[in-house]
Design an enzyme around this catalytic site. Sequence first.
Site, PDB file in Angstrom:
ATOM      1  N   ALA A 133       0.862  -1.183   0.000  1.00  0.00           N
ATOM      2  CA  ALA A 133       0.000   0.000   0.000  1.00  0.00           C
ATOM      3  C   ALA A 133       0.893   1.225   0.000  1.00  0.00           C
ATOM      4  CB  ALA A 133      -0.916   0.005   1.231  1.00  0.00           C
ATOM      5  N   ALA A 135       0.542   5.485   0.273  1.00  0.00           N
ATOM      6  CA  ALA A 135      -0.326   6.632   0.520  1.00  0.00           C
ATOM      7  C   ALA A 135       0.476   7.919   0.399  1.00  0.00           C
ATOM      8  CB  ALA A 135      -0.971   6.510   1.896  1.00  0.00           C
ATOM      9  N   SER A 136      -0.123   9.025   0.832  1.00  0.00           N
ATOM     10  CA  SER A 136       0.488  10.333   0.624  1.00  0.00           C
ATOM     11  C   SER A 136       1.721  10.569   1.488  1.00  0.00           C
ATOM     12  CB  SER A 136      -0.540  11.437   0.910  1.00  0.00           C
ATOM     13  OG  SER A 136      -1.044  11.315   2.234  1.00  0.00           O
ATOM     14  N   ILE A 137       1.780   9.917   2.648  1.00  0.00           N
ATOM     15  CA  ILE A 137       2.876  10.167   3.574  1.00  0.00           C
ATOM     16  C   ILE A 137       3.819   8.978   3.677  1.00  0.00           C
ATOM     17  CG2 ILE A 137       3.368  10.412   6.052  1.00  0.00           C
ATOM     18  CD1 ILE A 137       1.168  12.425   6.241  1.00  0.00           C
ATOM     19  N   ALA A 138       3.294   7.777   3.568  1.00  0.00           N
ATOM     20  CA  ALA A 138       4.117   6.589   3.792  1.00  0.00           C
ATOM     21  C   ALA A 138       3.623   5.436   2.939  1.00  0.00           C
ATOM     22  CB  ALA A 138       4.069   6.206   5.279  1.00  0.00           C
ATOM     23  N   GLN A 139       4.373   4.354   2.946  1.00  0.00           N
ATOM     24  CA  GLN A 139       3.936   3.129   2.309  1.00  0.00           C
ATOM     25  C   GLN A 139       4.190   1.954   3.251  1.00  0.00           C
ATOM     26  OE1 GLN A 139       6.205   3.163  -1.357  1.00  0.00           O
ATOM     27  NE2 GLN A 139       7.704   1.699  -0.575  1.00  0.00           N
ATOM     28  N   VAL A 140       3.512   0.839   2.982  1.00  0.00           N
ATOM     29  CA  VAL A 140       3.533  -0.301   3.897  1.00  0.00           C
ATOM     30  C   VAL A 140       4.104  -1.528   3.192  1.00  0.00           C
ATOM     31  CG1 VAL A 140       2.129  -1.838   5.331  1.00  0.00           C
ATOM     32  CG2 VAL A 140       1.563   0.596   5.184  1.00  0.00           C
ATOM     33  N   LYS A 155       5.621   0.195   8.197  1.00  0.00           N
ATOM     34  CA  LYS A 155       5.238   1.449   7.562  1.00  0.00           C
ATOM     35  C   LYS A 155       6.464   2.351   7.493  1.00  0.00           C
ATOM     36  CE  LYS A 155       1.599   4.990   7.927  1.00  0.00           C
ATOM     37  NZ  LYS A 155       0.394   5.383   8.715  1.00  0.00           N
ATOM     38  N   ASP A 290     -10.748   8.062  11.542  1.00  0.00           N
ATOM     39  CA  ASP A 290     -10.660   7.780  10.105  1.00  0.00           C
ATOM     40  C   ASP A 290     -11.090   6.333   9.865  1.00  0.00           C
ATOM     41  OD1 ASP A 290     -10.190   8.554   7.513  1.00  0.00           O
ATOM     42  OD2 ASP A 290      -8.049   8.104   7.553  1.00  0.00           O
TER      43      ASP A 290
END
Length: 510
Positions: A133, A135-140, A155, A290
């Site tokens: 995954a 996203a805008s700040i990090a990835q997993v 993460k 969220d």
Amino acid sequence: MRGPHNIWRLIRTGATMERTGAMRVVLEAMEAPRALRIVVRVVAWPVQWLGYKGDPKLPPATRALTALGPAYIKFGQILSTRPDVVGDDLAQQLRVLQDKLPPFPVAVAKRMVSDELGQSVDTLFSEFSEPVAAASIAQVHRARIAATGQEVAVKVLRPRIEKAFQTDIDAFYFAADFIETLSPASRRLRPRDVVAHFEGVVMGELDLRLESASASEFETNTKGDAGFVVPSVRWHLSSRRVMTMDWAEGVPLGDNDALDAAGHDRRVIGERVLQLFLSHALRDGYFHADMHQGNLKVGANGDILCYDFGIMGRIDEYTRRVYAEILFGFIRRDYRRVAEVHFEAGYVPADRDIDEFARALRAVGEPIFGMDASHISMGRLLSYLFEVTEQFGMETRTELILLQRTMVVVEGVARSLSPHLNIWDVAHPIVEDYVRSNIGPRAFARDLAKTALVLARFGPKLPLLAEAILVRQSTEDTPPPANTSVARPLGWVVLGAGLMAAGLYLGGLI
């Protein structure tokens, strides 16, 4: 630096907003003055060719923010929690803002993990996957701890993301100042405060130690919740730019076909999601803000698995009691009591007419209760309630707006699982149990005991405080009137001592 060098970034931003059609949507949603709309559109139209085209399949605002990059995507997500600023329609669009960006190479992620944790990835992990995954700040990444064989999710922040965000935040502040200068009427929306709120949230997310702490606190609070699991943080494998948690294996909550194939009862899951959220908000005052389908899975045994703790909400104990009484009053259709709670809490100015306010509340509640069960919405009720209270002079309360926004999301999740779910029937036992436990004689005794414990910590200072009051009064030239200075401070000291004794006694009983 928040200086003129930000102008080029703002030109590119404005050009993208105009080119994608987002400029008109945003200005209308924020009810910008006509003069400001004309000026902005006139300035942006000739240079729109400088903007990014974005994905034409997306709605205008989502299309523009996605094209502008990570900081703008995150800004849109934060604004989706502030319908008081951007309006309900635009907040709804931003709520589904795409947060899927191209991943950065796994080799870069491994290097960052090694630098952060002080050991090579091959030493720490026997397996370390490609990004699962981004996203805008990090990835997993999915990995396996070498020492234990435990599967984990790692993460990792995007490279140089802190600097990129700070550059855009500076531009946001510059834009806010520009808007406030150009349109004094816009100051009621407090553009600088909105940017400051965004900066606070993002700075917290850019330090994964803080998200780890949020996850840990949430796990502790919810450990006894049946059918709900928060993966544990692996602190020895976490740092400022890396966060490691147990892997959450399950079916995505948004995949109804997969849930049915796995034999899960979607109605039961939907009810549990809603009840768990209310329990967290009321019981703990700390909730996942969220809680959409992308952050929830269902385990093989039916447990709800929750992750991604970048945005959390907190409500103090007094506000929780007020909120519960308001909800309970609506559930019982006791609009007079709902009105009284607002006045008692100071949410509505005392000079307003309580009977008129109760009548306005009835106009909010009755149409909702007249709806079919599949259309009853607690989130809609809270939204209407905020509109009415604003008309009666209630100031915006950010924590309640975040709660209302999350309530809408959670209701949407529950209804996507079971369209005919009766929200009130599901919520009633949770709210009633909270009211029974936290409002009444036992709650008063518990509060008194807590007050006594606070006073006990200051107990050694009480004699000195009394002596200081007496010395100060005895040195005055004119004796004070009998009903003022000496009596009042000494009275508080005596009352404090009495409360301390009584509370300690009650505390022993409780």
